[in-house]
Design an enzyme around this catalytic site. Structure first.
Site, PDB file in Angstrom:
ATOM      1  CD  GLU A 208      -2.551  -0.832   2.844  1.00  0.00           C
ATOM      2  OE1 GLU A 208      -3.413  -1.691   3.046  1.00  0.00           O
ATOM      3  OE2 GLU A 208      -2.296   0.079   3.659  1.00  0.00           O
ATOM      4  CG  HIS A 245      -4.879  -0.001   6.553  1.00  0.00           C
ATOM      5  ND1 HIS A 245      -4.431  -0.833   5.553  1.00  0.00           N
ATOM      6  CD2 HIS A 245      -5.831  -0.684   7.205  1.00  0.00           C
ATOM      7  CE1 HIS A 245      -5.086  -1.975   5.605  1.00  0.00           C
ATOM      8  NE2 HIS A 245      -5.946  -1.910   6.603  1.00  0.00           N
TER       9      HIS A 245
END
Lengths: 290, 378
Positions: A208, A245
């Site tokens: 990510e 996140h």
């Protein structure tokens, strides 16, 4: 380390709703759950295993701890299992205060334990065992095989495993490293474990934006013989925003998609634009390696 | 959570770090009155950004009239996207030396880290590039904390105008405040040594870890308002993570990684994602609220629902979407792709209740959702 059937798992928070559901699924799948912890239910039996007041009371009986513990209790729970001799601590909780996370890492270091997470969805060894909140038991998603999958995200790891399975490729192991910024087992370390694993012939790395985990992993991938294929989520994310996140944020020009992709490609890792390309590239790379 | 200087500095004072005398003012008259009390002062815009000085948001005033004039100019100014609503009137301090000090949570060492430099006052990132050796870094063992000896070692060999001991004790206090408030970053730039030998914090930047809000209730309520749209604020109030992206393909997915991936796939296939909105984790029962917020965006021309259930059950999330869809009756096409925990029930539900066949492959669903926006735009 890869989770194996012989690992003796202690479950903290085993009697809660999620603890009960997932521990039950793990037991059905073949996981070796030896005991649980809940201070208020010490001395009882739950899901066929004894419940202790603390991990200390079960010291010597387990080597892996799985935590179904709310974020504000994670620090003390981690210190408890580390001091009770856990080798591996799988920490599922999201939103643990960062200062607590640093205390957890200090406790793990002092006691020679390894933390996976926080904010991991766990570990799966298809056909053998699992610990966490992944749909290991769904045969459309996970099948035993030769591809190792590493992911910061549980949902993306599920999708990628599913896409591999749809193309007839099973997995040797799924390694959820977690979506937090300060995780115990890094993407690079997970890559090292899968590189050393005899059953793993190729590895998918699901990264990510945010942090430098992919850049570090690229440094190791450069030295590997096994093929590594990557996908990095967040190419279209705006800078300066936390994308769900806590670790998924591009700030001050650091942790952006382009630099991660560049680092991986420079290390000889092919990067997929969309997850559906992953099985295709893995297939090509495995044939080329054979 | 970020905190403006006027909130953060009293926290430093609370742990015994010297800060200049200061008053908060919201209009020029108040500013003049404060300046009359304080004397020669600095008028400082209170906005959560580090670009105040360059933007003209910090001005010296010799008397109340000048303070009034500067306050008039600064109040209402826009700095880095923030409207100035408050100024502080702060006593002028005779500066001999400008230092830099901060404590950050360092992901690499998974520990707090002290950063210290005798070259304070400037932009730290710029300074790091032009003179990387000027910044000293010291990893702190969180179980031990920062001792006076460690702090002194971090300052050793630098010209601190004979105030080494006071600087070291300021660093120890800074660390105490960092721990007390669950800071991600606590920075003093500049930390000055005055001509009369005092160690004073002239500015303070504080970022507190969002996850610690439950135990930082007292200060959490004083955090700076974040820049966000009305819909983003509504989502925040409902405990949903929603970010507007400006496109026209609405996205509803579970889990941060899958949601980002869905956005990326929409863009990859020639579309433009309208939003980030994830319903995973503990939010998975909130699909109804999520969809209602998402549909309020007038730009949306099609909706893509991508569920890949692990912890989050797809049947629960699908039920939320189906109910919301029947309730809100949106005038746009919707495309589903559903896998993982609870998928059989979820797929059957969508077919039965909405008469829509979910796509077996995510890419097909993405392509269809993108094509639908083109068809409608034409």
């Amino acid at each position: 380390m890869i989770l194996r059937k012989h690992h003796k798992i202690l479950v903290q928070g085993i009697t809660g709703k999620q603890g009960t559901f997932w521990t039950g699924e793990m037991q059905t799948y073949g996981a070796n759950v030896v005991c649980g912890v809940n201070p208020r239910k010490a001395g009882t039996t739950h899901l066929g295993v004894p419940v202790h007041a603390s991990a200390r009371d079960a010291a010597g009986q387990f080597d892996v701890a799985l935590m179904f513990v709310p974020p504000m209790m994670a620090r003390d729970a981690t210190i408890d299992v580390c001091e009770a001799g856990a080798r591996l601590v799988i920490c599922l909780a999201e939103h643990i205060p960062a200062h607590d996370v640093m205390m957890m890492h200090a406790a793990a270091k002092a006691n020679g334990a390894r933390i996976v997470g926080p904010n991991t969805s766990g570990l799966v060894t298809p056909g053998e065992t699992f610990a966490g909140i992944m749909p290991a038991f769904n045969p459309k998603v996970f099948q035993p095989g030769q591809v190792g999958v590493i992911s910061r995200s549980g949902s993306l790891g599920t999708l990628v495993s599913l896409m591999l399975t749809q193309e007839g490729m099973g997995q040797s192991a799924f390694y959820g490293v977690g979506g937090d910024p300060m995780i115990g087992t890094t993407t690079r370390e997970a890559l090292e474990f899968l590189d050393a694993d005899e059953r793993t012939e190729a590895i998918v790395l699901c990264g990510e934006i945010g942090g430098n985990a992919e850049e570090e992993a690229a440094d190791y991938a450069r030295t590997m013989k096994k093929p590594v294929v990557a996908f990095i989520a967040g190419r279209s994310s705006p800078p300066g925003k936390k994308m769900g996140h806590a670790g998924a944020i591009v700030s001050g020009g650091k942790g952006d998609y382009a630099s991660k992709r560049r680092a991986l490609e420079k290390a000889g890792v092919r990067v997929a634009d969309v997850p559906s390309q992953i099985p295709v590239i893995i297939g090509e790379e495995m044939r080329a390696a054979a | 959570m970020n905190f403006e200087e006027y909130v953060a500095k009293p926290l430093l004072a609370g742990v015994g770090i010297t800060v200049p005398r200061s008053r908060l003012a919201e209009d020029p008259a108040e500013a003049a009155k404060a300046a009359a009390e304080i004397g020669a002062c600095v008028v400082k815009a209170q906005v959560p950004t580090g670009k105040r000085g360059k933007a003209g948001g910090i001005k010296l005033a010799a008397n109340p009239d000048e303070a009034r004039g500067h306050a008039e100019a600064i109040l209402g100014m826009e700095i880095d996207g923030h409207r100035v609503m408050k100024v502080t009137i702060e006593e002028q301090v005779p500066i001999a030396l400008e230092l830099y000090a901060s404590i950050v949570s360092d992901p690499q060492s998974r520990s707090p880290m002290l950063l210290f430099s005798a070259m304070g006052g400037m932009d730290v990132e710029e300074a790091a590039e032009t003179n990387p050796d000027a910044m000293r870094r010291r990893v702190i063992d969180i179980t031990e904390g920062l001792s006076e000896e460690d702090a002194a070692a971090a300052c050793a060999g630098l010209d601190l105008g004979g105030q080494e001991a006071d600087v070291a004790s300021t660093l120890v206090r800074l660390y105490a405040a960092y721990r007390m408030f669950d800071a991600e970053l606590l920075e003093i730039n500049p930390l000055v040594i005055t001509r009369d030998g005092r160690v004073v914090a002239l500015d303070c930047k504080l970022t507190v870890d969002d996850s610690s809000a439950p135990r930082q209730g007292e200060i959490a309520g004083r955090a700076s308002a974040e820049k966000m749209s009305a819909l983003e604020a509504e989502a925040r109030a409902a405990d949903l993570k929603y970010i507007e992206l400006g496109g026209d393909v609405g996205i509803l997915a579970n889990g941060a990684g899958l949601t980002m991936t869905t956005m990326d796939a929409v863009n990859h296939y020639g579309g433009k994602a309208a939003n980030f909105l994830e319903v995973g984790g503990e939010a998975y029962t909130k699909a109804h609220t999520a969809l209602a917020i998402l549909l309020k965006n007038p730009e949306i021309k099609s909706l893509l629902v991508n569920f890949c259930g692990a912890f989050a059950r797809t049947d629960v999330m699908a039920l939320g979407v189906v109910e919301a869809w029947k309730d809100l009756k949106p005038d746009i096409p919707v495309f589903f792709t559903i896998h993982g925990t609870g998928e059989e029930e979820a797929i059957a539900l969508v077919k039965r209740e909405l008469g829509i066949e979910p796509f077996d492959r995510m890419d097909d669903a993405v392509r269809a959702a993108v094509a639908a926006t083109g068809a409608r735009a034409a």
